[in-house]
Design an enzyme around this catalytic site. Sequence first.
Site: not given
Length: 668
Positions: A96, A142, A200-201, A281, A346
């Site tokens: 990103y 995030e 994005n989404e 993803e 993560y």
Amino acid sequence: VQEAYHGPGHIRLDKRGVIIMLNGGNLLLLLLLVAGASCGAPRTFSVDYQKDCFRKDGEPFRFISGSIHYTRIPRVYWKDRLLKMYMAGLNAIQTYIPWNYHEESRGQYSFSGERDLLHFLQLAQDVGLLVILRPGPYICAEWEMGGLPAWLLNKKNIVLRSSDKDYLSAVDEWMGKLLPMIKPFLYENGGPIITVQVENEYGSYFTCDYNYMRHLTQLFRSHLGEQVVLFTTDGGSVGFLKCGSIQGLYATVDFGPGSNVTAAFEAQRHAEPHGPLVNSEFYTGWLDHWGSRHSVVNTNAVIKCLNEMLLKGANVNMYMFIGGTNFGYWNGANEPYSPQPTSYDYDAPLTEAGDLTDKYFAIQNVIKMFRKIPEGPIPPTTPKFSYGTVTLQKLETVSEALEKLSYSGPVKSIYPLTFTDLNQALGYVLYRTILPFNCSTPTPLSSPLNGVHDRAYVSVDGVAAGILERFKSITMNVTGKAGSQVDVLVENMGRINYGRGINDYKGLVSNMTLGAKVLTDWTMYSLSIDQAVSQGLLGKSMSSNPPQPPKLSLPTFYGGSFVIPDGIPDLPQDSYIKLTKWTKGQIWINGFNLGRYWPARGPQLTLFVPSSILSTAVPNNITVLELEAAPCSDGPCTVEFTRTPIINATLPHSLKPTSRLFSKEDLL
Ligand SMILES: *[C@@H]1O[C@H](CO)[C@@H](O)[C@H](O)[C@H]1NC(C)=O
Ligand SMILES: *[C@@H]1O[C@H](CO)[C@@H](O)[C@H](O)[C@H]1NC(C)=O
Ligand SMILES: *[C@@H]1O[C@H](CO)[C@@H](O)[C@H](O)[C@H]1NC(C)=O
Ligand SMILES: *[C@@H]1O[C@H](CO)[C@@H](O)[C@H](O)[C@H]1NC(C)=O
Ligand SMILES: *[C@@H]1O[C@H](CO)[C@@H](O)[C@H](O)[C@H]1NC(C)=O
Ligand SMILES: *[C@@H]1O[C@H](CO)[C@@H](O)[C@H](O)[C@H]1NC(C)=O
């Protein structure tokens, strides 16, 4: 010629106008010469709608990729992490680009040092990895405000991620800067970038503005040309794809282990009846929130699902392959307001510190069955060193150090102003006023509209009085005489990065009341704490503060130093710093902002300390800003270095349990 073809060189020709000055026939001739001299065919990357696959240089191609965010890894470690990804058998990475990291103030761009995106792209190519680029403008991730710059909020009621004209003109300017920079790195131009994601989404957001998506499509095309594969990513169900996908952008889906793979790809087929199957993803782990349990995702579930997708011939990007760290103030938050911790480990196959895990090798074993993986040694896990226990001295409180912390000086206003009004995006602002009447008995000090964004440390006449927190605590009691000074230090704990709430103003965003009265006549200090820390401006307290209540004190700085021992080879090494019994705050080493600590809330107890910020030549300086209570009201305060991270501590108190894994719906 080869050099010119493979590197950014052949674009430079273009920029200098050499190619432009040739007529069409000569241009074609030159291109043929160049192509012929290098590999006999031009570099191409495309979607094959007949054979349901990607094609690279004409051959069927499938990516097995992993996500890595250069913004969460120290630059010196970029190559190490990329090599580990390459050795796992990946042929691509995905990253990103956070807009707010590269354009913190409007029109002022930063692309050097830790923010040297082009260097990162070049390293990926040097290592042998292709790149799936996700330049946003919105990224989620995030990350503070999902990557959007907080200065967009200067326009009240701006509709982010829509055709709002002020939003679009900022996007146009930013993409006008960014996309020409990355164009030479497109695969067709000799670089590593095979595909570029738009937005994005978007299907998870409420605006559902097709004109916005069409605008972005044209914008990306105008800067990047007609060749490059542009795509979208949405949750793996038809509902998300409805507003997320649009003609001209290849629609892909995202989902984690435990999902029904067949059903998720059927959803993609609903938007793309033909072309490659792509999970953009695939969740190897999951995110954390302060106060919720650390997320752990079972390795067997990951490899079983990975195997299933690869057997279907799908293209897969693992999110994350390495998560890294939210250094400084860069973490985001979800709703109802719940910020993410500093570690972005993560539970990925490479840990926050880049360590190899069982999950890494299990994934490598799956990939081995589908493609030849490179031979040779994997870069080893970096050694960690404990620098022992360091004693910190109490320094000034924030209120005492105000002159040094607030370069711009105070701003006065009847009602409180937001961070945005004060032209500050991140960190802390001090709000000051007085008690307008005698509060001889406990009197409620409130933010009735839940307008403390996000946490306020309140004192009256130099005595800590309590804490207000967004959605958790909107009222406290104060006592004091009329005219007493009220200091309210407000922390931006990270802007919401997902859902409707991304217009996340910070500071006191609505009025505070004392009893029935609205508090007025505020003086506000925008704080540049990072500059003051890195310039070593903070000193010992020159005044003596009044006695503080038990278990609470004024927001205060602490400082100390440690020397890295001689005679041990290979120092400095990475480490973790543990703030046992400290409560909540921010920590810097040698002026580098390691992030927030909050052991009182958990689950993270240690912060990653990369070796690159340490010095063997001079003492290393630790600065802590403790906001609530240091563990040393009478004795010395200590912090401790350790070789092992703790990001999964059991929680000191139970908050609402964390949302179910992998469902973006639950984050809405
Ligand atoms: C997965 O989804 C497919 C297609 O919708 C369906 O036929 C199948 O029964 C589902 N499998 C499970 C285990 O739910
Ligand atoms: C507050 O109380 C003090 C005595 O403690 C008194 O002198 C003063 O007049 C009071 N002020 C107001 C505004 O009521
Ligand atoms: C404030 O004080 C009042 C009266 O003493 C008490 O009833 C109330 O619970 C207190 N409120 C808070 C938030 O501490
Ligand atoms: C604060 O209260 C004043 C007076 O009621 C009002 O005009 C103002 O809009 C309020 N400010 C905020 C941010 O709510
Ligand atoms: C730590 O602070 C001391 C005193 O200000 C300074 O001399 C030293 O260079 C600093 N160390 C580092 C690594 O910046
Ligand atoms: C935390 O993680 C470590 C290392 O994986 C593990 O040994 C430990 O049991 C975990 N602790 C908790 C409380 O889950």
